[in-house]
Design a protein around this motif. Structure first.
Motif, PDB file in Angstrom:
ATOM      1  N   VAL A 128      45.974  48.919 -12.636  1.00 23.44           N
ATOM      2  CA  VAL A 128      45.952  50.243 -13.261  1.00 23.44           C
ATOM      3  C   VAL A 128      45.502  51.263 -12.232  1.00 23.44           C
ATOM      4  O   VAL A 128      44.731  50.940 -11.310  1.00 23.44           O
ATOM      5  CB  VAL A 128      45.023  50.240 -14.502  1.00 23.44           C
ATOM      6  N   GLN A 129      45.996  52.483 -12.375  1.00 20.35           N
ATOM      7  CA  GLN A 129      45.595  53.547 -11.456  1.00 20.35           C
ATOM      8  C   GLN A 129      44.216  54.073 -11.811  1.00 20.35           C
ATOM      9  O   GLN A 129      43.784  53.979 -12.972  1.00 20.35           O
ATOM     10  CB  GLN A 129      46.611  54.680 -11.522  1.00 20.35           C
ATOM     11  N   PRO A 130      43.520  54.650 -10.837  1.00 23.42           N
ATOM     12  CA  PRO A 130      42.222  55.281 -11.147  1.00 23.42           C
ATOM     13  C   PRO A 130      42.361  56.298 -12.272  1.00 23.42           C
ATOM     14  O   PRO A 130      43.336  57.062 -12.315  1.00 23.42           O
ATOM     15  CB  PRO A 130      41.848  55.953  -9.824  1.00 23.42           C
ATOM     16  N   ASP A 136      35.632  49.288 -10.160  1.00 24.04           N
ATOM     17  CA  ASP A 136      35.690  48.402 -11.319  1.00 24.04           C
ATOM     18  C   ASP A 136      36.578  47.184 -11.053  1.00 24.04           C
ATOM     19  O   ASP A 136      36.650  46.278 -11.887  1.00 24.04           O
ATOM     20  CB  ASP A 136      36.236  49.149 -12.540  1.00 24.04           C
ATOM     21  N   THR A 137      37.229  47.159  -9.916  1.00 21.24           N
ATOM     22  CA  THR A 137      38.082  46.030  -9.565  1.00 21.24           C
ATOM     23  C   THR A 137      37.264  44.750  -9.468  1.00 21.24           C
ATOM     24  O   THR A 137      36.276  44.685  -8.729  1.00 21.24           O
ATOM     25  CB  THR A 137      38.803  46.294  -8.233  1.00 21.24           C
ATOM     26  N   ALA A 138      37.678  43.733 -10.214  1.00 18.34           N
ATOM     27  CA  ALA A 138      36.938  42.475 -10.263  1.00 18.34           C
ATOM     28  C   ALA A 138      37.673  41.495 -11.181  1.00 18.34           C
ATOM     29  O   ALA A 138      38.604  41.886 -11.893  1.00 18.34           O
ATOM     30  CB  ALA A 138      35.521  42.702 -10.791  1.00 18.34           C
ATOM     31  N   VAL A 139      37.213  40.268 -11.165  1.00 18.01           N
ATOM     32  CA  VAL A 139      37.613  39.314 -12.198  1.00 18.01           C
ATOM     33  C   VAL A 139      36.597  39.453 -13.326  1.00 18.01           C
ATOM     34  O   VAL A 139      35.383  39.395 -13.095  1.00 18.01           O
ATOM     35  CB  VAL A 139      37.638  37.875 -11.663  1.00 18.01           C
ATOM     36  N   TYR A 140      37.089  39.649 -14.527  1.00 15.21           N
ATOM     37  CA  TYR A 140      36.233  39.839 -15.692  1.00 15.21           C
ATOM     38  C   TYR A 140      36.185  38.545 -16.509  1.00 15.21           C
ATOM     39  O   TYR A 140      37.224  37.967 -16.836  1.00 15.21           O
ATOM     40  CB  TYR A 140      36.756  40.989 -16.536  1.00 15.21           C
ATOM     41  N   TYR A 141      34.970  38.143 -16.840  1.00  9.34           N
ATOM     42  CA  TYR A 141      34.729  36.920 -17.594  1.00  9.34           C
ATOM     43  C   TYR A 141      34.016  37.239 -18.896  1.00  9.34           C
ATOM     44  O   TYR A 141      33.128  38.091 -18.930  1.00  9.34           O
ATOM     45  CB  TYR A 141      33.847  35.961 -16.792  1.00  9.34           C
ATOM     46  N   CYS A 142      34.370  36.514 -19.947  1.00  4.27           N
ATOM     47  CA  CYS A 142      33.599  36.615 -21.179  1.00  4.27           C
ATOM     48  C   CYS A 142      32.771  35.347 -21.334  1.00  4.27           C
ATOM     49  O   CYS A 142      33.129  34.284 -20.806  1.00  4.27           O
ATOM     50  CB  CYS A 142      34.486  36.842 -22.398  1.00  4.27           C
ATOM     51  N   ASN A 143      31.647  35.485 -22.033  1.00  6.32           N
ATOM     52  CA  ASN A 143      30.829  34.310 -22.299  1.00  6.32           C
ATOM     53  C   ASN A 143      30.248  34.368 -23.699  1.00  6.32           C
ATOM     54  O   ASN A 143      30.181  35.421 -24.334  1.00  6.32           O
ATOM     55  CB  ASN A 143      29.738  34.128 -21.249  1.00  6.32           C
ATOM     56  N   LEU A 144      29.855  33.203 -24.180  1.00  6.97           N
ATOM     57  CA  LEU A 144      29.200  33.087 -25.479  1.00  6.97           C
ATOM     58  C   LEU A 144      27.886  32.357 -25.280  1.00  6.97           C
ATOM     59  O   LEU A 144      27.860  31.303 -24.621  1.00  6.97           O
ATOM     60  CB  LEU A 144      30.090  32.342 -26.476  1.00  6.97           C
ATOM     61  N   GLY A 173      34.649  31.798 -20.232  1.00  7.59           N
ATOM     62  CA  GLY A 173      36.097  31.777 -20.182  1.00  7.59           C
ATOM     63  C   GLY A 173      36.583  31.728 -18.744  1.00  7.59           C
ATOM     64  O   GLY A 173      35.782  31.726 -17.803  1.00  7.59           O
ATOM     65  N   GLN A 174      37.898  31.750 -18.568  1.00  7.65           N
ATOM     66  CA  GLN A 174      38.474  31.528 -17.244  1.00  7.65           C
ATOM     67  C   GLN A 174      38.579  32.810 -16.403  1.00  7.65           C
ATOM     68  O   GLN A 174      38.813  32.720 -15.214  1.00  7.65           O
ATOM     69  CB  GLN A 174      39.873  30.899 -17.364  1.00  7.65           C
ATOM     70  N   GLY A 175      38.412  33.965 -16.990  1.00 11.49           N
ATOM     71  CA  GLY A 175      38.478  35.208 -16.213  1.00 11.49           C
ATOM     72  C   GLY A 175      39.849  35.851 -16.235  1.00 11.49           C
ATOM     73  O   GLY A 175      40.875  35.172 -16.329  1.00 11.49           O
ATOM     74  N   THR A 176      39.849  37.175 -16.144  1.00  8.80           N
ATOM     75  CA  THR A 176      41.095  37.935 -16.055  1.00  8.80           C
ATOM     76  C   THR A 176      40.917  39.015 -14.991  1.00  8.80           C
ATOM     77  O   THR A 176      39.882  39.687 -14.953  1.00  8.80           O
ATOM     78  CB  THR A 176      41.485  38.536 -17.422  1.00  8.80           C
ATOM     79  N   GLN A 177      41.904  39.161 -14.137  1.00 10.49           N
ATOM     80  CA  GLN A 177      41.795  40.067 -12.995  1.00 10.49           C
ATOM     81  C   GLN A 177      42.095  41.502 -13.406  1.00 10.49           C
ATOM     82  O   GLN A 177      43.115  41.790 -14.038  1.00 10.49           O
ATOM     83  CB  GLN A 177      42.779  39.651 -11.895  1.00 10.49           C
ATOM     84  N   VAL A 178      41.204  42.403 -13.013  1.00  9.57           N
ATOM     85  CA  VAL A 178      41.417  43.836 -13.190  1.00  9.57           C
ATOM     86  C   VAL A 178      41.428  44.483 -11.810  1.00  9.57           C
ATOM     87  O   VAL A 178      40.482  44.318 -11.039  1.00  9.57           O
ATOM     88  CB  VAL A 178      40.309  44.465 -14.058  1.00  9.57           C
ATOM     89  N   THR A 179      42.507  45.180 -11.499  1.00 11.93           N
ATOM     90  CA  THR A 179      42.626  45.854 -10.214  1.00 11.93           C
ATOM     91  C   THR A 179      42.899  47.333 -10.459  1.00 11.93           C
ATOM     92  O   THR A 179      43.855  47.689 -11.152  1.00 11.93           O
ATOM     93  CB  THR A 179      43.766  45.258  -9.378  1.00 11.93           C
ATOM     94  N   VAL A 180      42.023  48.172  -9.911  1.00 13.45           N
ATOM     95  CA  VAL A 180      42.164  49.624 -10.060  1.00 13.45           C
ATOM     96  C   VAL A 180      42.519  50.193  -8.696  1.00 13.45           C
ATOM     97  O   VAL A 180      41.705  50.191  -7.772  1.00 13.45           O
ATOM     98  CB  VAL A 180      40.877  50.259 -10.595  1.00 13.45           C
TER      99      VAL A 180
END
Length: 114
Positions: free
Chosen positions: A11-13, A88-96, A105-112
């Motif tokens: 995603v763009q800035p 904000d660019t990073a691999v995002y993980y959720c946890n419980l 979880g396994q993570g999802t990549q976010v690239t700005v």
């Protein structure tokens, strides 16, 4: 317990993304769920957390831009990310958080980037 994160992308800035974390099992409705992120070469850091009752906390770096929410009927936690920045660019993980351990979880990549 299994967690499946999705919704990342390029995603763009200034743009927006919504991440989803689907959690298997009835434990979801009674435990807190959080989002963390890890940028290349950096340690994993806290982003936001929501309790079973819907109380939310977030890191100072994302306050006013990111919103965490949950839908107990769908066993899903969302992270709405607005006004995204390159940092904000990073691999995002959720946890419980259960009583005895934390599930990831396994993570999802976010690239700005422009």
């Amino acid at each position: 317990v299994q967690l499946q994160a999705s919704g990342g992308g390029l995603v763009q800035p200034g743009g927006s993304l919504r991440l989803s974390c689907v959690v298997s099992g009835s434990i979801f409705t009674i435990r807190p769920v959080g989002w963390y992120r890890q940028a290349p070469g950096k340690q994993r850091e806290f982003v936001a957390r929501i309790t079973s009752g819907g109380s939310a906390t977030s890191a100072d770096s994302v306050k006013g831009r990111f919103t965490i929410s949950r839908d107990n009927a769908k066993n899903t936690v969302y992270l709405q990310m607005n006004s995204l920045k390159p940092e904000d660019t990073a691999v995002y993980y959720c946890n419980l958080e259960s009583v005895s351990r934390v599930y990831w979880g396994q993570g999802t990549q976010v690239t700005v980037s422009s």
